[in-house]
Design an enzyme around this catalytic site. Structure first.
Site, PDB file in Angstrom:
ATOM      1  N   GLU A 117       0.826  -1.209   0.000  1.00 41.70           N
ATOM      2  CA  GLU A 117       0.000   0.000   0.000  1.00 41.70           C
ATOM      3  C   GLU A 117       0.857   1.255   0.000  1.00 41.70           C
ATOM      4  O   GLU A 117       2.040   1.214   0.306  1.00 41.70           O
ATOM      5  CB  GLU A 117      -0.924   0.022   1.216  1.00 41.70           C
ATOM      6  CG  GLU A 117      -0.280  -0.343   2.545  1.00 41.70           C
ATOM      7  CD  GLU A 117       0.866   0.542   2.977  1.00 41.70           C
ATOM      8  OE1 GLU A 117       0.725   1.782   2.868  1.00 41.70           O
ATOM      9  OE2 GLU A 117       1.902   0.022   3.413  1.00 41.70           O
ATOM     10  N   GLY A 146       6.679   0.052   3.903  1.00 38.99           N
ATOM     11  CA  GLY A 146       5.428  -0.153   3.186  1.00 38.99           C
ATOM     12  C   GLY A 146       5.705  -0.474   1.737  1.00 38.99           C
ATOM     13  O   GLY A 146       6.742  -1.046   1.399  1.00 38.99           O
ATOM     14  N   GLU A 147       4.767  -0.149   0.860  1.00 36.19           N
ATOM     15  CA  GLU A 147       4.882  -0.367  -0.586  1.00 36.19           C
ATOM     16  C   GLU A 147       4.843  -1.845  -0.979  1.00 36.19           C
ATOM     17  O   GLU A 147       5.005  -2.176  -2.154  1.00 36.19           O
ATOM     18  CB  GLU A 147       6.195   0.224  -1.153  1.00 36.19           C
ATOM     19  CG  GLU A 147       6.434   1.671  -0.902  1.00 36.19           C
ATOM     20  CD  GLU A 147       7.769   2.147  -1.480  1.00 36.19           C
ATOM     21  OE1 GLU A 147       8.474   1.345  -2.121  1.00 36.19           O
ATOM     22  OE2 GLU A 147       8.099   3.327  -1.285  1.00 36.19           O
ATOM     23  N   GLY A 148       4.714  -2.756  -0.014  1.00 31.80           N
ATOM     24  CA  GLY A 148       4.855  -4.173  -0.322  1.00 31.80           C
ATOM     25  C   GLY A 148       6.298  -4.624  -0.297  1.00 31.80           C
ATOM     26  O   GLY A 148       6.610  -5.754  -0.705  1.00 31.80           O
TER      27      GLY A 148
END
Length: 338
Positions: A165, A305-307
């Protein structure tokens, strides 16, 4: 299993728990038996063995593989930012989406080396959700629309799905989902996010406590309407879309794990096909993992984050399957002891 696009209410989505696809127990047992026959002491590859068996159950075969890995990063903006809980402006969300699309973010590099096809889905960035401390963040229709977008983004041909996300302010939203869904004090769920100091964390805890008090009694998938961001609803939709296709899922860190708390509280079985890729440095993540009975694959002190952590975990999954499929058995190698 019913499609989210066919559901006219969150209650109908929750009812999908009765029609869930399940792992193939025979395939998992066959994979476990193969592990016992490989040229190593039983259990000596630890979590790698468990991951191979997990994949076998969801792929329905004793020799699972990652033919195609998909990574999805969902992005959204949050009305609770009006309370000053974030040290960066919400414009950064769209700027980071552009960075993802240009290939300049950490997740781009990690997906390239992990062999995952990355897609970024921005959800109405020019229309933030409402401030959850003042009222519901979204209507039920908005939640359903975001969930449907998440489900539709899942590639039916994927062997495994990595989820992440992006959204300025969403660490506050994650803390609210965790606090409202699992209980406890707000201060125990908030963390620094993108760099909040002690004063910022105190403000976040105050706003989360105010929101949880305002929405007291809300439970299950309705937590998404009360507190969620569109990206968190989309993550839930992607989890369900993957489940319908028996695609195993690797969740990222704190925000991604908190996003699925509404699914967990509606029915823990919704997450049977999910593992958590890494333990985030966000202090609430350890508490969240314990409450959900999840054991992360990695602990790397990450909090981006960001995966990103889930993408690194994909590399571990690939290593697990290389050993599972490529090692010789005792009989094949002519080694005594098998």
């Amino acid at each position: 299993m019913t499609s989210i696009s066919d559901c006219s209410s969150l209650a109908a989505v929750a009812a999908m728990a009765r029609t869930l696809t399940h792992a193939d127990a025979e395939a998992a047992e066959a994979a476990r038996a193969r592990q016992m026959s490989l040229t190593k002491p039983p259990g000596s590859l630890g979590r790698l063995e468990e991951l191979a068996v997990w994949m076998a159950g969801w792929q329905g075969g004793a020799r699972p593989s990652v033919r195609q890995a998909q990574a999805l990063v969902f992005a959204g903006n949050h009305g609770v930012c009006d309370k000053g809980v974030n040290p960066f402006p919400q414009a950064v969300t769209a700027q980071m989406v552009a960075n993802f699309e240009a290939g300049g973010a950490a997740i781009n590099q990690l997906c390239r080396v992990a062999g995952a096809d990355l897609s970024v889905v921005a959800l109405d960035l020019d229309r933030p959700t409402a401030d959850f401390s003042e009222g519901p963040a979204m209507t039920e229709a908005e939640v359903l629309a975001a969930m449907a977008q998440g489900a539709e983004a899942v590639d039916p041909g994927a062997s495994v799905l990595v989820l992440g996300e992006m959204g300025i302010g969403n660490s506050t939203t994650a803390a609210a989902l965790a606090c409202a869904g699992l209980g406890g004090d707000a201060a125990g769920w908030v963390g620094p996010g993108t760099g909040s100091g002690a004063a910022g964390r105190a403000l976040k805890a105050q706003v989360v406590a105010q929101g949880v008090a305002r929405h007291a009694g809300v439970s299950g998938l309705h937590l998404l309407a009360a507190f969620g961001g569109r990206e968190q609803a989309a993550i839930c939709g992607a989890v369900l879309g993957a489940r319908a296709r028996r695609i195993p899922v690797i969740l990222d860190g704190y925000i991604c794990t908190a996003a699925v708390v509404p699914l967990f509280t509606a029915d823990p079985g919704f997450l049977d096909h999910c593992v958590v890729g890494h333990a985030s440095r966000e202090p609430g993540h350890a508490r969240l993992l314990e409450a959900m009975g999840q054991r992360p694959i990695l602990t790397l002190d990450m909090a981006l984050g960001e995966g990103s952590g889930a993408a690194v975990a994909l590399m571990v999954l690939r290593a697990a399957l290389e050993c599972h499929n490529g090692m010789a058995t005792f009989a094949e190698a002519g080694v005594s002891g098998g």
